[in-house]
Design an enzyme around this catalytic site. Structure first.
Site, PDB file in Angstrom:
ATOM      1  N   LYS A 156       0.875  -1.257   0.095  1.00  0.00           N
ATOM      2  CA  LYS A 156      -0.039  -0.060  -0.105  1.00  0.00           C
ATOM      3  C   LYS A 156       0.891   1.255  -0.061  1.00  0.00           C
ATOM      4  CE  LYS A 156      -1.689   1.345   3.926  1.00  0.00           C
ATOM      5  NZ  LYS A 156      -1.406   2.817   4.177  1.00  0.00           N
ATOM      6  N   ARG A 169      -4.023  10.792   5.026  1.00  0.00           N
ATOM      7  CA  ARG A 169      -2.886  11.603   5.179  1.00  0.00           C
ATOM      8  C   ARG A 169      -1.965  11.292   3.786  1.00  0.00           C
ATOM      9  NH1 ARG A 169       0.747  14.066   8.174  1.00  0.00           N
ATOM     10  NH2 ARG A 169       2.836  13.464   7.577  1.00  0.00           N
ATOM     11  N   CYS A 206      -4.338  13.034  13.333  1.00  0.00           N
ATOM     12  CA  CYS A 206      -4.360  11.456  13.035  1.00  0.00           C
ATOM     13  C   CYS A 206      -4.369  10.865  14.525  1.00  0.00           C
ATOM     14  CB  CYS A 206      -3.261  11.118  12.081  1.00  0.00           C
ATOM     15  SG  CYS A 206      -3.166   9.485  12.166  1.00  0.00           S
ATOM     16  N   ARG A 225       1.414  14.393  13.316  1.00  0.00           N
ATOM     17  CA  ARG A 225       1.718  14.177  12.028  1.00  0.00           C
ATOM     18  C   ARG A 225       1.785  15.409  11.177  1.00  0.00           C
ATOM     19  NH1 ARG A 225      -0.385   8.302  10.240  1.00  0.00           N
ATOM     20  NH2 ARG A 225       1.732   8.329   9.181  1.00  0.00           N
ATOM     21  N   PRO A 226       2.383  16.212  11.250  1.00  0.00           N
ATOM     22  CA  PRO A 226       2.466  17.655  10.246  1.00  0.00           C
ATOM     23  C   PRO A 226       3.027  17.582   9.160  1.00  0.00           C
ATOM     24  CG  PRO A 226       4.348  17.754  11.997  1.00  0.00           C
ATOM     25  CD  PRO A 226       3.778  16.543  12.532  1.00  0.00           C
ATOM     26  N   ASP A 241       5.397   0.436  11.865  1.00  0.00           N
ATOM     27  CA  ASP A 241       3.912  -0.298  11.419  1.00  0.00           C
ATOM     28  C   ASP A 241       3.973  -1.577  11.796  1.00  0.00           C
ATOM     29  OD1 ASP A 241       3.162   2.242  10.318  1.00  0.00           O
ATOM     30  OD2 ASP A 241       3.899   1.608   8.407  1.00  0.00           O
ATOM     31  N   ARG A 253      -8.377  -0.617   5.151  1.00  0.00           N
ATOM     32  CA  ARG A 253      -7.613   0.546   4.444  1.00  0.00           C
ATOM     33  C   ARG A 253      -6.142  -0.293   4.142  1.00  0.00           C
ATOM     34  NH1 ARG A 253      -6.174   5.091   7.999  1.00  0.00           N
ATOM     35  NH2 ARG A 253      -5.025   5.544   6.144  1.00  0.00           N
TER      36      ARG A 253
HETATM   37  C1  UD1 Z   1       4.712   6.748   6.309  1.00  0.00           C
HETATM   38  C2  UD1 Z   1       3.975   5.663   6.047  1.00  0.00           C
HETATM   39  C3  UD1 Z   1       3.165   5.192   7.482  1.00  0.00           C
HETATM   40  C4  UD1 Z   1       4.541   4.914   8.381  1.00  0.00           C
HETATM   41  C5  UD1 Z   1       5.550   6.382   8.371  1.00  0.00           C
HETATM   42  C6  UD1 Z   1       6.775   5.789   9.199  1.00  0.00           C
HETATM   43  C7  UD1 Z   1       3.046   5.851   3.834  1.00  0.00           C
HETATM   44  C8  UD1 Z   1       1.538   6.131   2.931  1.00  0.00           C
HETATM   45  N1  UD1 Z   1       2.824   5.865   5.424  1.00  0.00           N
HETATM   46  O1  UD1 Z   1       4.231   7.646   6.757  1.00  0.00           O
HETATM   47  O2  UD1 Z   1       2.640   3.872   7.206  1.00  0.00           O
HETATM   48  O3  UD1 Z   1       4.153   4.680   9.746  1.00  0.00           O
HETATM   49  O4  UD1 Z   1       5.848   6.366   7.087  1.00  0.00           O
HETATM   50  O5  UD1 Z   1       7.415   4.389   8.709  1.00  0.00           O
HETATM   51  O6  UD1 Z   1       4.058   5.766   3.483  1.00  0.00           O
HETATM   52  N2  UD1 Z   1       7.025  14.393  10.447  1.00  0.00           N
HETATM   53  C9  UD1 Z   1       7.099  15.850  10.806  1.00  0.00           C
HETATM   54  N3  UD1 Z   1       7.042  16.747   9.679  1.00  0.00           N
HETATM   55  C10 UD1 Z   1       6.715  16.218   8.440  1.00  0.00           C
HETATM   56  C11 UD1 Z   1       6.617  14.918   8.075  1.00  0.00           C
HETATM   57  C12 UD1 Z   1       7.017  14.122   9.341  1.00  0.00           C
HETATM   58  O7  UD1 Z   1       7.396  16.287  11.933  1.00  0.00           O
HETATM   59  O8  UD1 Z   1       6.575  17.190   7.912  1.00  0.00           O
HETATM   60  C13 UD1 Z   1       7.195  13.627  11.574  1.00  0.00           C
HETATM   61  C14 UD1 Z   1       5.877  12.592  11.857  1.00  0.00           C
HETATM   62  O9  UD1 Z   1       5.231  13.242  12.525  1.00  0.00           O
HETATM   63  C15 UD1 Z   1       6.515  11.392  12.428  1.00  0.00           C
HETATM   64  C16 UD1 Z   1       8.012  11.388  11.417  1.00  0.00           C
HETATM   65  O10 UD1 Z   1       8.232  12.563  11.236  1.00  0.00           O
HETATM   66  O11 UD1 Z   1       6.896  11.712  13.784  1.00  0.00           O
HETATM   67  C17 UD1 Z   1       7.986  10.194  10.555  1.00  0.00           C
HETATM   68  O12 UD1 Z   1       6.818  10.687   9.551  1.00  0.00           O
HETATM   69  P1  UD1 Z   1       7.047  10.120   8.194  1.00  0.00           P
HETATM   70  O13 UD1 Z   1       8.250   9.188   7.782  1.00  0.00           O
HETATM   71  O14 UD1 Z   1       6.686  11.570   7.210  1.00  0.00           O
HETATM   72  O15 UD1 Z   1       5.744   9.200   7.766  1.00  0.00           O
HETATM   73  P2  UD1 Z   1       4.652   9.362   6.724  1.00  0.00           P
HETATM   74  O16 UD1 Z   1       5.364   9.488   5.439  1.00  0.00           O
HETATM   75  O17 UD1 Z   1       3.418  10.252   6.996  1.00  0.00           O
END
Ligand code: UD1
Length: 428
Positions: free
Chosen positions: A22, A101, A125, A130-131, A315, A407
């Site tokens: 996914k 998201r 979320c 998760r910003p 995950d 999902r």
């Molecule tokens: C992706 C995965 C999700 C997985 C996560 C971490 C997809 C669709 N989802 O989520 O299943 O759990 O990676 O492996 O691929 N953060 C910030 N600012 C930002 C972006 C992220 O502070 O702009 C923080 C998040 O809050 C979190 C960390 O960085 O604490 C990691 O997030 P991120 O790797 O971006 O996760 P996703 O891409 O949302």
């Protein structure tokens, strides 16, 4: 709302096909926005999140043609042809973005190709705030002008994006993907440092290369992209789902059974395999996947900490906790990625688990067995950890609010019941 009913205690035996990931499929679908030619994706999983992304990119002008067998199981998967000829609508609306998201992944490609994008801010979320600040800061470094207005990200780059050096202050999977796509059509060279190394990021990079992008360092934490003027169509098969693989490996282990996971790849799941092996689970590579068995007595507790890839995936944290709750001895599980990802703990405790949370760590003291109970699913991976606990528990487990499962897990009840599980879905 549907519920899942499980009567636990049966060791699972049989073969489960592993679908496309996914988390790879979603950015790959967004990548179709980068070209007016057709991007053909195969091995797409049949999941609610894929339908949501499909609706979103359709709204943004992508024609979606479907081929392949959606319900045939096995590795047939779904094949989508995605063609983005008309890019005049560049607004990703709240009603779709709030559902998922990963919708924010359309931002980079739209901005790079059309010079503007308006994407609703994803809401809070259940597993943390998760910003998307890191996505936005990085796009600004490629010359984008970004404003936040009435809950929307409004991004402009009228004269196109320009390559730059982005150093991510923390590893972000989605941020790396958004930037990879944007930089592919930017002028000049972009270097992404401290980039995410997840296999799903590498899968996207490989697809972009097939579409005509020039990317060096795929699979490492430094990605160098030489922007090109246009990308073209391509055909790409989605990488197998390592989280689905790990989840069913735990289903075999927690029930004391034996499963063959067809299409699973050991090289994508090394951290999970290491922990499972140290707990006493036997894992062997076969010609078409992985064979998982736990037939040699009780499991041993093990400690683990979630980390960006190649570390232990966040995950898989809820699922491994369900397993450790019936292992011998104590295990310490530390969550370093998301601040609020222990919502499965009180539910597992309702089933007899002995778990104490101290800040970002959970101490799991193994118990002899779990007992069935009424529990509530809170997010995707938490939900499936309750399914795993239910498969091992004595008596009936009823899991409420299961829409999260659809999902991320294709035909979950079918796959498990074919291997002997007593599991069914019922309308409330
Ligand atoms: C992706 C995965 C999700 C997985 C996560 C971490 C997809 C669709 N989802 O989520 O299943 O759990 O990676 O492996 O691929 N953060 C910030 N600012 C930002 C972006 C992220 O502070 O702009 C923080 C998040 O809050 C979190 C960390 O960085 O604490 C990691 O997030 P991120 O790797 O971006 O996760 P996703 O891409 O949302």
């Amino acid at each position: 709302m549907d519920r899942i009913l499980i009567r636990g205690g049966t060791p699972l035996r049989g073969t489960i096909p592993i679908g496309g990931a996914k988390n790879a499929a979603l950015p790959l679908m967004a990548a179709s926005l980068l070209t007016d030619e057709t991007l053909t994706l195969s091995n797409l999983p049949h999941l609610a999140d894929i339908s949501t992304m499909s609706k979103l990119i359709r709204k943004l002008g992508v024609k979606v043609s479907m081929d392949g067998d959606a319900d045939g199981g096995g590795h047939v998967g779904r094949v989508f042809g995605l063609t983005a000829k008309d890019t005049s609508n560049t607004t990703a609306p709240y009603d779709l973005v709030r559902k998922m998201r990963a919708s924010v992944l359309v931002l980079g490609p739209m901005l790079a190709r059309a010079g503007r994008a308006r994407v609703s801010l994803p809401g809070g979320c259940a597993i943390g705030t998760r910003p998307v600040d890191l996505h936005l800061q990085a796009l600004e470094q490629l010359g984008a002008e970004i404003e936040l207005n009435e809950g929307y990200i409004e991004a402009r780059a009228e004269k196109g994006l320009v390559g730059g050096h982005v150093v991510f202050p923390m590893v972000t999977v989605g941020g790396t993907e958004n930037l990879l796509m944007a930089a592919s059509l930017a002028k000049g060279e972009t270097v992404l440092s401290n980039a995410a190394r997840e296999p799903e990021v590498a899968d996207l990079a490989k697809c972009l290369v097939a579409m005509g992008a020039t990317i060096d360092g795929i699979g490492s934490d430094t990605l160098t992209i030489q922007g090109v003027e246009r990308l073209h169509g391509a055909t790409h098969a989605v990488v197998p789902d390592r989280i689905e693989t790990g989840t069913y490996a735990i289903a075999a282990a927690i029930t004391g059974g034996e499963l063959t996971l067809q299409g699973a790849r050991a090289d994508l799941s090394e951290a999970v395999i290491k922990i499972l092996t140290s707990a006493g689970v036997e894992i062997a590579e076969t010609s078409d996947g992985l064979h998982i068995a736990r037939t040699n007595g009780p499991l041993q507790g093990a400690d683990m900490m979630t980390d960006p890839y190649p570390g232990f995936p966040t995950d898989m944290q809820a699922q491994i906790m369900a397993l450790m709750s019936v292992a011998r001895g104590a295990s310490m599980i530390t969550e370093t990625i998301f601040e609020n990802r222990f919502m499965h703990v009180p539910e597992l405790c309702r089933m007899g688990a002995d778990i104490n949370v101290h800040g970002s760590s959970a101490i799991v003291r193994g118990v002899e067995g779990l007992s069935g109970a009424q529990v509530m699913a809170t997010d995707l991976r938490a939900s499936v950890s309750l399914v795993l606990a239910g498969l091992a528990a004595e008596g009936e487990t009823v899991i409420n609010r299961i829409y999260h499962l659809d999902r991320g897990y294709e035909r979950l009840e079918d796959k498990l019941s074919t291997c002997g599980a007593d599991i069914r879905r019922a309308a409330e």
